[in-house]
Motif scaffolding. Structure first.
Motif, PDB file in Angstrom:
ATOM      1  N   ILE A 232       0.844  -1.205   0.000  1.00 21.91           N
ATOM      2  CA  ILE A 232       0.000   0.000   0.000  1.00 21.91           C
ATOM      3  C   ILE A 232       0.873   1.247   0.000  1.00 21.91           C
ATOM      4  CG2 ILE A 232      -1.603   1.361   1.409  1.00 21.91           C
ATOM      5  CD1 ILE A 232      -2.898  -1.279   2.278  1.00 21.91           C
ATOM      6  N   ALA A 233       1.871   1.261   0.893  1.00 22.56           N
ATOM      7  CA  ALA A 233       2.757   2.429   0.972  1.00 22.56           C
ATOM      8  C   ALA A 233       3.598   2.582  -0.287  1.00 22.56           C
ATOM      9  CB  ALA A 233       3.664   2.300   2.196  1.00 22.56           C
ATOM     10  N   ALA A 234       3.978   1.467  -0.915  1.00 20.34           N
ATOM     11  CA  ALA A 234       4.835   1.534  -2.098  1.00 20.34           C
ATOM     12  C   ALA A 234       4.060   1.887  -3.365  1.00 20.34           C
ATOM     13  CB  ALA A 234       5.562   0.198  -2.289  1.00 20.34           C
ATOM     14  N   LEU A 235       2.843   1.340  -3.507  1.00 20.57           N
ATOM     15  CA  LEU A 235       2.111   1.497  -4.771  1.00 20.57           C
ATOM     16  C   LEU A 235       1.228   2.739  -4.813  1.00 20.57           C
ATOM     17  CD1 LEU A 235       1.070  -2.139  -5.743  1.00 20.57           C
ATOM     18  CD2 LEU A 235       3.198  -0.915  -6.174  1.00 20.57           C
ATOM     19  N   LEU A 236       0.883   3.305  -3.660  1.00 21.18           N
ATOM     20  CA  LEU A 236       0.057   4.514  -3.696  1.00 21.18           C
ATOM     21  C   LEU A 236       0.757   5.643  -4.450  1.00 21.18           C
ATOM     22  CD1 LEU A 236      -2.496   6.022  -2.951  1.00 21.18           C
ATOM     23  CD2 LEU A 236      -1.479   6.550  -0.715  1.00 21.18           C
ATOM     24  N   PRO A 237       2.007   5.980  -4.103  1.00 25.15           N
ATOM     25  CA  PRO A 237       2.663   7.022  -4.908  1.00 25.15           C
ATOM     26  C   PRO A 237       2.899   6.576  -6.347  1.00 25.15           C
ATOM     27  CG  PRO A 237       4.206   6.084  -3.312  1.00 25.15           C
ATOM     28  CD  PRO A 237       2.854   5.576  -2.957  1.00 25.15           C
ATOM     29  N   ALA A 238       3.115   5.258  -6.548  1.00 27.21           N
ATOM     30  CA  ALA A 238       3.325   4.771  -7.911  1.00 27.21           C
ATOM     31  C   ALA A 238       2.083   4.980  -8.765  1.00 27.21           C
ATOM     32  CB  ALA A 238       3.703   3.287  -7.875  1.00 27.21           C
ATOM     33  N   VAL A 239       0.906   4.701  -8.198  1.00 24.01           N
ATOM     34  CA  VAL A 239      -0.348   4.904  -8.936  1.00 24.01           C
ATOM     35  C   VAL A 239      -0.554   6.387  -9.246  1.00 24.01           C
ATOM     36  CG1 VAL A 239      -2.858   4.824  -8.681  1.00 24.01           C
ATOM     37  CG2 VAL A 239      -1.481   2.803  -8.152  1.00 24.01           C
ATOM     38  N   LEU A 240      -0.277   7.244  -8.279  1.00 27.34           N
ATOM     39  CA  LEU A 240      -0.431   8.678  -8.517  1.00 27.34           C
ATOM     40  C   LEU A 240       0.521   9.158  -9.612  1.00 27.34           C
ATOM     41  CD1 LEU A 240      -0.792   9.928  -4.825  1.00 27.34           C
ATOM     42  CD2 LEU A 240      -2.606   9.587  -6.535  1.00 27.34           C
ATOM     43  N   VAL A 241       1.752   8.648  -9.597  1.00 27.60           N
ATOM     44  CA  VAL A 241       2.714   8.992 -10.654  1.00 27.60           C
ATOM     45  C   VAL A 241       2.200   8.489 -12.003  1.00 27.60           C
ATOM     46  CG1 VAL A 241       5.013   8.469 -11.568  1.00 27.60           C
ATOM     47  CG2 VAL A 241       4.731   9.118  -9.162  1.00 27.60           C
ATOM     48  N   GLY A 242       1.633   7.274 -11.997  1.00 26.94           N
ATOM     49  CA  GLY A 242       1.102   6.724 -13.240  1.00 26.94           C
ATOM     50  C   GLY A 242      -0.012   7.573 -13.822  1.00 26.94           C
ATOM     51  N   HIS A 243      -0.928   8.038 -12.980  1.00 25.36           N
ATOM     52  CA  HIS A 243      -2.014   8.892 -13.472  1.00 25.36           C
ATOM     53  C   HIS A 243      -1.458  10.215 -13.995  1.00 25.36           C
ATOM     54  CE1 HIS A 243      -5.698   6.707 -12.659  1.00 25.36           C
ATOM     55  NE2 HIS A 243      -5.203   6.300 -11.501  1.00 25.36           N
ATOM     56  N   GLY A 244      -0.443  10.724 -13.317  1.00 22.92           N
ATOM     57  CA  GLY A 244       0.164  11.962 -13.811  1.00 22.92           C
ATOM     58  C   GLY A 244       0.832  11.766 -15.155  1.00 22.92           C
ATOM     59  N   ALA A 245       1.518  10.626 -15.313  1.00 27.68           N
ATOM     60  CA  ALA A 245       2.215  10.365 -16.573  1.00 27.68           C
ATOM     61  C   ALA A 245       1.248  10.164 -17.729  1.00 27.68           C
ATOM     62  CB  ALA A 245       3.104   9.127 -16.419  1.00 27.68           C
ATOM     63  N   MET A 246       0.043   9.652 -17.430  1.00 22.85           N
ATOM     64  CA  MET A 246      -0.925   9.391 -18.492  1.00 22.85           C
ATOM     65  C   MET A 246      -1.381  10.661 -19.198  1.00 22.85           C
ATOM     66  SD  MET A 246      -1.246   6.259 -19.044  1.00 22.85           S
ATOM     67  CE  MET A 246      -2.552   6.514 -20.221  1.00 22.85           C
ATOM     68  N   ARG A 247      -1.195  11.799 -18.591  1.00 19.34           N
ATOM     69  CA  ARG A 247      -1.581  13.052 -19.243  1.00 19.34           C
ATOM     70  C   ARG A 247      -0.665  13.402 -20.415  1.00 19.34           C
ATOM     71  NH1 ARG A 247      -2.215  16.565 -13.639  1.00 19.34           N
ATOM     72  NH2 ARG A 247      -3.937  15.330 -12.737  1.00 19.34           N
ATOM     73  N   ALA A 248       0.519  12.785 -20.431  1.00 19.72           N
ATOM     74  CA  ALA A 248       1.502  13.165 -21.453  1.00 19.72           C
ATOM     75  C   ALA A 248       1.815  12.037 -22.428  1.00 19.72           C
ATOM     76  CB  ALA A 248       2.797  13.624 -20.772  1.00 19.72           C
ATOM     77  N   VAL A 249       1.164  10.868 -22.279  1.00 18.94           N
ATOM     78  CA  VAL A 249       1.474   9.745 -23.170  1.00 18.94           C
ATOM     79  C   VAL A 249       0.183   9.190 -23.760  1.00 18.94           C
ATOM     80  CG1 VAL A 249       3.566   9.135 -21.881  1.00 18.94           C
ATOM     81  CG2 VAL A 249       1.388   8.053 -21.296  1.00 18.94           C
ATOM     82  N   PRO A 250       0.258   8.476 -24.867  1.00 13.42           N
ATOM     83  CA  PRO A 250      -0.951   7.887 -25.485  1.00 13.42           C
ATOM     84  C   PRO A 250      -1.569   6.830 -24.568  1.00 13.42           C
ATOM     85  CG  PRO A 250       0.901   7.923 -27.012  1.00 13.42           C
ATOM     86  CD  PRO A 250       1.462   8.263 -25.680  1.00 13.42           C
ATOM     87  N   PRO A 251      -2.885   6.601 -24.677  1.00 12.28           N
ATOM     88  CA  PRO A 251      -3.565   5.577 -23.867  1.00 12.28           C
ATOM     89  C   PRO A 251      -2.973   4.180 -24.040  1.00 12.28           C
ATOM     90  CG  PRO A 251      -5.170   7.032 -24.908  1.00 12.28           C
ATOM     91  CD  PRO A 251      -3.842   7.387 -25.495  1.00 12.28           C
ATOM     92  N   ALA A 252      -2.372   3.907 -25.208  1.00 13.90           N
ATOM     93  CA  ALA A 252      -1.789   2.581 -25.441  1.00 13.90           C
ATOM     94  C   ALA A 252      -0.656   2.260 -24.468  1.00 13.90           C
ATOM     95  CB  ALA A 252      -1.272   2.492 -26.880  1.00 13.90           C
ATOM     96  N   TRP A 253      -0.072   3.309 -23.870  1.00 20.03           N
ATOM     97  CA  TRP A 253       1.034   3.119 -22.926  1.00 20.03           C
ATOM     98  C   TRP A 253       0.533   2.875 -21.503  1.00 20.03           C
ATOM     99  CZ3 TRP A 253       6.507   4.274 -23.783  1.00 20.03           C
ATOM    100  CH2 TRP A 253       6.811   4.449 -25.133  1.00 20.03           C
ATOM    101  N   ARG A 254      -0.764   2.857 -21.305  1.00 18.37           N
ATOM    102  CA  ARG A 254      -1.324   2.846 -19.952  1.00 18.37           C
ATOM    103  C   ARG A 254      -0.816   1.665 -19.121  1.00 18.37           C
ATOM    104  NH1 ARG A 254      -6.095   1.801 -16.991  1.00 18.37           N
ATOM    105  NH2 ARG A 254      -6.798   3.662 -15.847  1.00 18.37           N
ATOM    106  N   ALA A 255      -0.880   0.452 -19.639  1.00 17.40           N
ATOM    107  CA  ALA A 255      -0.450  -0.729 -18.888  1.00 17.40           C
ATOM    108  C   ALA A 255       1.039  -0.659 -18.550  1.00 17.40           C
ATOM    109  CB  ALA A 255      -0.753  -1.995 -19.685  1.00 17.40           C
ATOM    110  N   ALA A 256       1.861  -0.262 -19.539  1.00 15.18           N
ATOM    111  CA  ALA A 256       3.304  -0.186 -19.302  1.00 15.18           C
ATOM    112  C   ALA A 256       3.643   0.864 -18.242  1.00 15.18           C
ATOM    113  CB  ALA A 256       4.028   0.131 -20.612  1.00 15.18           C
TER     114      ALA A 256
END
Length: 539
Positions: free
Chosen positions: A66-90
């Protein structure tokens, strides 16, 4: 509401899956290390140990995830604003791997004991971090627009709220069902049967003591101070000029043991143990000095142990055998616990030396190529109590387990005491160290304590003031905050009692004085030197 419930449930599903996979991977890493020592790890034993770890260690890993993946998920959502949806899983998989890697690295760097044993080596660290791929992909799947479209809109909130509750409750129930119990406390010794005198207060992390012929008590402080304390409470610092540099880190390592040579009145020799080296490469050193009034002279380094990458588990206790040789306990190095089974180094051993620091010719490993000739016994975790029974001549040690598995062992030359192949304890995060409690080829403990009491010393009582205690073992305990009296009939243990539990103090060391009184050092930055006598005796 629907959006929140869905994302919370997806996140919890990801961390539960990650925690379960990490548990599976760590168990296989640990069992693989045992196989390297020819331990009989059968398929059924592997399966049972894996399931046990999944039930007890898995929930701990879920909390870490929980402590490790919470910031990771937030970073992932932030990164999705700048990359195509096809990159979402990666993106989410990579962020989850990175979050776990950083969390494991931080735990290795900050926590003195290995918090997650599977991550001690680079390969294990990488493998366990890669389990984040599962969590990242699962989160991607459960929060994808396509997945949402497949669900009935009216049932979304209920479905995800139920899932979220189950993902919290199930690991919690599993952990509490499998966690070890608190254990039973033995009865206390009648406090009316002894008197406690406070000889000195204000000691800063004291570790050991020894009695001078003039009646003063020498006390070491881990920061590098040696005090001579008189019976009236006056104190004199012994100047330590000429002593080699001491590596000190909090209450873990520093200036440790002080012991008088058996012929001290003729030669004036003292033996000191201390940390040496630096944070990433340190060990335990044995030094002999001559006490000359209020200073030392003729400083000589007799022995320096194998270096280790962490400051914990140093052993450091000394005893003298009947043949005039001395034995010194050494810890396993904490992060390198398997080295306690490697006779090529000193980690996790008791070493035997003559009083010039050389290994005697009859040491058990002396004639074996590729082994450390100083080794007397091996397979110890962290022996911080050592004493010779004056009646039988037995060499006895107390040693710390991890979470449980504290032991008293009777040392035989060349004996292997099992750590980490054989132990009754489990790791600090509740994972199995080993499924083996006993195994052929390894010495059984004389006594084991689970849960842990953290035994920090050992004395065999042979004084005149408490005749009913003669032959009993006295064990100061840090975690239990008391002194254990281990009652014996010859070599047979017949019971246990607690002393000084009412003080609620961590007990660091205990020695029997020449007059039969018992001296005890409490632990910490404002510690005490205590003296126990019968009620009728105050002097």
């Amino acid at each position: 509401m629907k959006f929140s419930a869905r994302y919370i449930a997806a996140f919890l599903a990801a961390v539960v899956a990650t925690g379960a996979i990490v548990s599976l991977v760590q168990t296989q890493i640990v069992l693989g290390q045992l196989v390297e020592f020819d331990a009989p790890v059968t398929a059924s034993l592997r399966a049972w140990t894996t399931l046990e770890d999944l039930a007890r260690f898995g929930p701990v890993m879920v909390a870490i995830a929980i402590a490790a993946l919470l910031p990771a998920v937030l970073v992932g959502h932030g990164a999705m604003r700048a990359v195509p949806p096809a990159w979402r899983a990666a993106i989410f998989a990579a962020a989850s791997v990175g979050g776990l890697w950083i969390a494991f690295w931080l735990m290795r760097s900050v926590i003195p004991m290995p918090a997650i044993p599977g991550t001690r080596g680079p390969l294990g660290h990488l493998l366990m971090s890669l389990t984040g791929i599962v969590g990242g992909l699962l989160y991607t799947r459960l929060t994808s627009p396509a997945h949402r479209e497949q669900q009935a809109e009216a049932r979304l909130s209920w479905r995800y709220a139920t899932m979220a509750a189950a993902l919290v409750i199930v690991p919690a129930v599993s952990f509490f069902a499998m966690a070890p119990g608190a254990g039973d406390k033995p009865d206390g010794v009648d406090p009316a049967s002894y008197t406690v005198q406070t000889v000195f207060t204000g000691l800063n992390r004291p570790w050991s003591m020894a009695f001078l012929p003039d009646g003063r008590t020498l006390v070491t402080e881990m920061g590098g101070r040696l005090r001579a304390i008189a019976a009236d409470g006056t104190s004199l610092d012994i100047a330590l000029e000429g002593l080699p540099p001491i590596f000190q880190q909090g209450g873990v390592i520093g200036l440790m043991e002080v012991a008088l040579d058996p012929q001290f009145e003729q030669n004036g020799w003292l033996y000191l143990t201390m940390g040496y080296g630096e944070a990433g490469a340190n060990g335990t050193r044995l030094v002999r000095v001559r006490l000359a009034g209020d200073k030392i002279e003729d400083v000589r380094v007799l022995f320096s142990s194998t270096l280790k990458p962490r400051a914990g588990n140093n052993g450091g206790r000394i005893a003298f055998l009947g043949d005039g040789t001395l034995v010194l306990s050494l810890g396993d190095g904490s992060a390198r616990r398997e080295e306690a089974q490697n006779p090529a180094n000193h980690l996790g051993t008791v070493v035997r030396l003559d009083r010039e620091g050389k290994p005697p010719a009859d040491n058990p490993f002396m004639q074996q190529p590729g082994t450390a000739p100083e080794i007397y016994s091996l397979g110890h975790r962290n022996a911080q109590g050592i004493a010779v029974d004056p009646t039988t001549g037995d060499l006895l040690v107390t040693e710390h387990g991890a979470r449980g598995g504290d032991e008293i062992n009777r040392i035989v030359p060349g004996g292997n005491y099992g750590w980490p192949v054989v132990t009754g304890g489990i790791d600090y995060p509740f994972a199995r160290v080993t499924p083996f409690h006993r195994l052929e080829g390894y010495q059984d403990a004389v006594l084991e304590w689970t849960p842990s009491i953290a035994p920090a010393g050992l004395a065999v009582y042979d004084g005149a003031l408490f005749p009913e205690w003669r032959g009993d073992l006295l064990v100061p305990a840090l975690k239990e905050r008391a002194v254990r009296r281990v009652l014996r009939d010859g070599r047979r243990i017949v019971g246990q009692q607690l002393l000084l539990a009412d003080l609620n103090e961590r007990m660091r060391d205990l020695k029997v004085a020449p007059d039969g009184s018992i001296y005890i050092l409490t632990d910490g930055i404002d510690a005490k030197l205590l003296r126990l006598t019968p009620p009728s005796r105050n002097g």
